[in-house]
Design a protein around this motif. Structure first.
Motif, PDB file in Angstrom:
ATOM      1  N   GLN A 142      13.535   3.509  -2.800  1.00 50.36           N
ATOM      2  CA  GLN A 142      12.911   4.510  -3.656  1.00 50.36           C
ATOM      3  C   GLN A 142      12.577   5.742  -2.828  1.00 50.36           C
ATOM      4  OE1 GLN A 142      11.774   1.478  -3.075  1.00 50.36           O
ATOM      5  NE2 GLN A 142      11.591   0.301  -4.964  1.00 50.36           N
ATOM      6  N   ALA A 143      13.244   6.860  -3.138  1.00 48.05           N
ATOM      7  CA  ALA A 143      13.074   8.072  -2.336  1.00 48.05           C
ATOM      8  C   ALA A 143      11.631   8.555  -2.324  1.00 48.05           C
ATOM      9  CB  ALA A 143      13.997   9.174  -2.858  1.00 48.05           C
ATOM     10  N   TRP A 144      10.905   8.405  -3.446  1.00 45.87           N
ATOM     11  CA  TRP A 144       9.534   8.896  -3.517  1.00 45.87           C
ATOM     12  C   TRP A 144       8.609   8.160  -2.553  1.00 45.87           C
ATOM     13  CZ3 TRP A 144       5.401   5.763  -4.544  1.00 45.87           C
ATOM     14  CH2 TRP A 144       5.679   4.514  -5.113  1.00 45.87           C
ATOM     15  N   LEU A 145       8.973   6.913  -2.223  1.00 42.15           N
ATOM     16  CA  LEU A 145       8.104   6.098  -1.386  1.00 42.15           C
ATOM     17  C   LEU A 145       8.245   6.429   0.099  1.00 42.15           C
ATOM     18  CD1 LEU A 145       6.055   3.766  -1.455  1.00 42.15           C
ATOM     19  CD2 LEU A 145       7.968   2.166  -1.352  1.00 42.15           C
ATOM     20  N   ALA A 146       9.373   7.034   0.490  1.00 43.52           N
ATOM     21  CA  ALA A 146       9.638   7.270   1.917  1.00 43.52           C
ATOM     22  C   ALA A 146       8.547   8.090   2.608  1.00 43.52           C
ATOM     23  CB  ALA A 146      11.003   7.926   2.089  1.00 43.52           C
ATOM     24  N   PRO A 147       8.143   9.273   2.078  1.00 41.05           N
ATOM     25  CA  PRO A 147       7.101  10.037   2.784  1.00 41.05           C
ATOM     26  C   PRO A 147       5.759   9.319   2.817  1.00 41.05           C
ATOM     27  CG  PRO A 147       7.608  11.038   0.658  1.00 41.05           C
ATOM     28  CD  PRO A 147       8.653  10.005   0.900  1.00 41.05           C
ATOM     29  N   VAL A 148       5.457   8.555   1.777  1.00 44.20           N
ATOM     30  CA  VAL A 148       4.203   7.797   1.762  1.00 44.20           C
ATOM     31  C   VAL A 148       4.239   6.718   2.840  1.00 44.20           C
ATOM     32  CG1 VAL A 148       2.677   6.357   0.363  1.00 44.20           C
ATOM     33  CG2 VAL A 148       3.941   8.225  -0.712  1.00 44.20           C
ATOM     34  N   MET A 149       5.358   6.017   2.919  1.00 45.75           N
ATOM     35  CA  MET A 149       5.508   4.959   3.914  1.00 45.75           C
ATOM     36  C   MET A 149       5.449   5.520   5.331  1.00 45.75           C
ATOM     37  SD  MET A 149       8.739   2.350   4.463  1.00 45.75           S
ATOM     38  CE  MET A 149       8.479   1.466   2.923  1.00 45.75           C
ATOM     39  N   GLU A 150       6.139   6.630   5.548  1.00 47.30           N
ATOM     40  CA  GLU A 150       6.154   7.219   6.890  1.00 47.30           C
ATOM     41  C   GLU A 150       4.761   7.672   7.306  1.00 47.30           C
ATOM     42  OE1 GLU A 150       9.064  10.263   6.612  1.00 47.30           O
ATOM     43  OE2 GLU A 150      10.734   8.846   6.356  1.00 47.30           O
ATOM     44  N   ARG A 151       4.034   8.271   6.361  1.00 52.90           N
ATOM     45  CA  ARG A 151       2.670   8.699   6.675  1.00 52.90           C
ATOM     46  C   ARG A 151       1.797   7.501   7.005  1.00 52.90           C
ATOM     47  NH1 ARG A 151      -1.822  11.076   2.410  1.00 52.90           N
ATOM     48  NH2 ARG A 151      -3.601  10.795   3.808  1.00 52.90           N
ATOM     49  N   GLY A 152       1.976   6.420   6.253  1.00 53.89           N
ATOM     50  CA  GLY A 152       1.144   5.247   6.460  1.00 53.89           C
ATOM     51  C   GLY A 152       1.457   4.490   7.730  1.00 53.89           C
ATOM     52  N   ARG A 153       2.704   4.570   8.176  1.00 50.99           N
ATOM     53  CA  ARG A 153       3.104   3.771   9.338  1.00 50.99           C
ATOM     54  C   ARG A 153       3.024   4.530  10.653  1.00 50.99           C
ATOM     55  NH1 ARG A 153       8.516   0.454   7.260  1.00 50.99           N
ATOM     56  NH2 ARG A 153       7.396  -1.182   6.130  1.00 50.99           N
ATOM     57  N   GLU A 154       3.268   5.836  10.619  1.00 56.61           N
ATOM     58  CA  GLU A 154       3.393   6.585  11.867  1.00 56.61           C
ATOM     59  C   GLU A 154       2.100   7.283  12.249  1.00 56.61           C
ATOM     60  OE1 GLU A 154       7.053   8.917  13.962  1.00 56.61           O
ATOM     61  OE2 GLU A 154       6.598   9.448  11.882  1.00 56.61           O
ATOM     62  N   GLY A 155       1.940   7.549  13.543  1.00 57.46           N
ATOM     63  CA  GLY A 155       0.789   8.274  14.057  1.00 57.46           C
ATOM     64  C   GLY A 155      -0.214   7.359  14.723  1.00 57.46           C
ATOM     65  N   ALA A 156      -1.139   7.970  15.484  1.00 54.09           N
ATOM     66  CA  ALA A 156      -2.202   7.219  16.171  1.00 54.09           C
ATOM     67  C   ALA A 156      -1.643   6.082  17.010  1.00 54.09           C
ATOM     68  CB  ALA A 156      -3.213   6.688  15.156  1.00 54.09           C
ATOM     69  N   GLY A 157      -0.649   6.409  17.829  1.00 54.72           N
ATOM     70  CA  GLY A 157      -0.089   5.413  18.742  1.00 54.72           C
ATOM     71  C   GLY A 157       1.118   4.685  18.224  1.00 54.72           C
ATOM     72  N   VAL A 158       1.538   4.964  16.971  1.00 53.78           N
ATOM     73  CA  VAL A 158       2.698   4.300  16.379  1.00 53.78           C
ATOM     74  C   VAL A 158       3.808   5.324  16.146  1.00 53.78           C
ATOM     75  CG1 VAL A 158       3.586   2.909  14.476  1.00 53.78           C
ATOM     76  CG2 VAL A 158       1.214   2.622  15.231  1.00 53.78           C
ATOM     77  N   SER A 159       4.978   5.068  16.716  1.00 56.39           N
ATOM     78  CA  SER A 159       6.157   5.901  16.485  1.00 56.39           C
ATOM     79  C   SER A 159       7.202   5.081  15.743  1.00 56.39           C
ATOM     80  CB  SER A 159       6.744   6.390  17.817  1.00 56.39           C
ATOM     81  OG  SER A 159       5.810   7.175  18.529  1.00 56.39           O
ATOM     82  N   LEU A 160       7.982   5.750  14.891  1.00 61.56           N
ATOM     83  CA  LEU A 160       9.003   5.068  14.114  1.00 61.56           C
ATOM     84  C   LEU A 160      10.391   5.368  14.679  1.00 61.56           C
ATOM     85  CD1 LEU A 160       7.764   5.750  10.465  1.00 61.56           C
ATOM     86  CD2 LEU A 160       7.284   3.776  11.929  1.00 61.56           C
ATOM     87  N   ALA A 161      11.223   4.337  14.735  1.00 52.40           N
ATOM     88  CA  ALA A 161      12.614   4.473  15.155  1.00 52.40           C
ATOM     89  C   ALA A 161      13.488   4.043  13.987  1.00 52.40           C
ATOM     90  CB  ALA A 161      12.904   3.615  16.385  1.00 52.40           C
TER      91      ALA A 161
END
Length: 291
Positions: A142-161
């Motif tokens: 679901q394209a709409w979920l991607a920015p929400v997921m990325e915001r929730g997972r990345e930052g504060a010591g967490v990087s996404l690959a």
């Protein structure tokens, strides 16, 4: 999905994040049990997977597992969108962290394997608050979920690959630089990225990436975020593998599956049994022994 539908879905997701975690988990439990009761397709997949792993599973375990599956989905808005400090306060107990620190102190990388169990989404946040971690990421359908997921997972010591060639190279660099990488070892890979391997007595197309990463790391740690009763938060477990992850790629794949099985047997209600672990990815031929 239209732009309007995407905005409505995003808005609903954000509204859900405003509810207390305990409320979301309670609603999720009811939704999971309802899905199991009303959807024959879901129930068939769910029950077959659970029975294959836990032959003695009774009605109480099935009901508890269905409830946990629902909690996994409904708590996502809270885990992704609430302030990070608030989310971290929900981790009320941590066990075994010293094994991560010991391996990290060696100066070589560490692989942390988090199966589809419990509140696996919270694990990287807690780890990243202590030692930076790079986590393999696959974009949602679901394209709409991607920015929400990325915001929730990345930052504060967490990087996404990203789950592509560049993302794999990033994971390899992280390990070679002595960093931490996180991966879901029971994620079904795409064609050419896995092998058929036994998982609870059935062939499952299993990623080779996790096995390859462990071959250059100082060690491997299994991670499980146990969901505590009555919305009391989470207990994060860091567990050294029962089966040593060593040998060639095939042997490491098998060892990883055995270690995932060991976790599941300890906490069978919290594995996501509705996940299509045994599906055949497009273009992948089934083993000759499988009809």
């Amino acid at each position: 999905m239209s732009d309007l539908a995407s905005r409505l879905a995003t808005g609903a997701f954000r509204l859900l994040s405003l509810l207390p975690l305990r409320t979301l988990q309670a609603v999720g439990a009811a939704a999971g049990r309802l899905m199991h009761a009303r959807s024959a397709k879901f129930r068939r997949e769910f029950d077959r997977n659970l029975a294959g792993a836990v032959p003695q599973a009774d009605a109480a375990l099935i009901r508890a597992a269905a409830a946990h599956s629902g909690r996994t989905m409904l708590e996502l808005p809270w885990l992704w969108l609430r302030p990070r400090a608030e989310v971290l306060r929900a981790v009320v107990q941590v066990s075994g962290w010293e094994c991560v620190e010991r391996l990290h102190a060696s100066g070589r990388g560490v692989v942390l394997l988090t199966p589809h169990m419990g509140a696996f989404e919270i694990a990287a946040r807690l780890i990243g608050s202590r030692i930076p971690i790079t986590v393999l990421y696959r974009a949602p359908r679901q394209a709409w979920l991607a920015p929400v997921m990325e915001r929730g997972r990345e930052g504060a010591g967490v990087s996404l690959a990203a789950a592509d060639g560049s993302g794999v190279r990033r994971l390899l660099r992280t390990l070679k630089d002595g960093g931490l990488v996180g991966i879901l070892p029971d994620q079904v890979p795409a064609n050419g990225e896995g092998v058929w391997a036994d998982f609870f007595g059935r062939p499952a197309y299993t990623m080779t990436l996790a096995a390859r990463l462990t071959s250059i790391a100082a060690g491997t740690v299994m991670v499980f975020a146990e969901r505590l009763p009555a919305g009391r938060g989470f207990h994060l477990h860091f567990i050294e593998p029962e089966v040593p992850v060593e040998g060639d790629t095939a042997q490491r794949v098998d060892a990883i599956n055995r270690n995932v099985e060991a976790l599941v047997r300890r906490w069978p209600a919290q594995y996501i049994w509705g996940y299509k672990r045994y599906k055949r990815p497009p273009g992948v031929e089934r083993p000759a022994a499988v009809e």
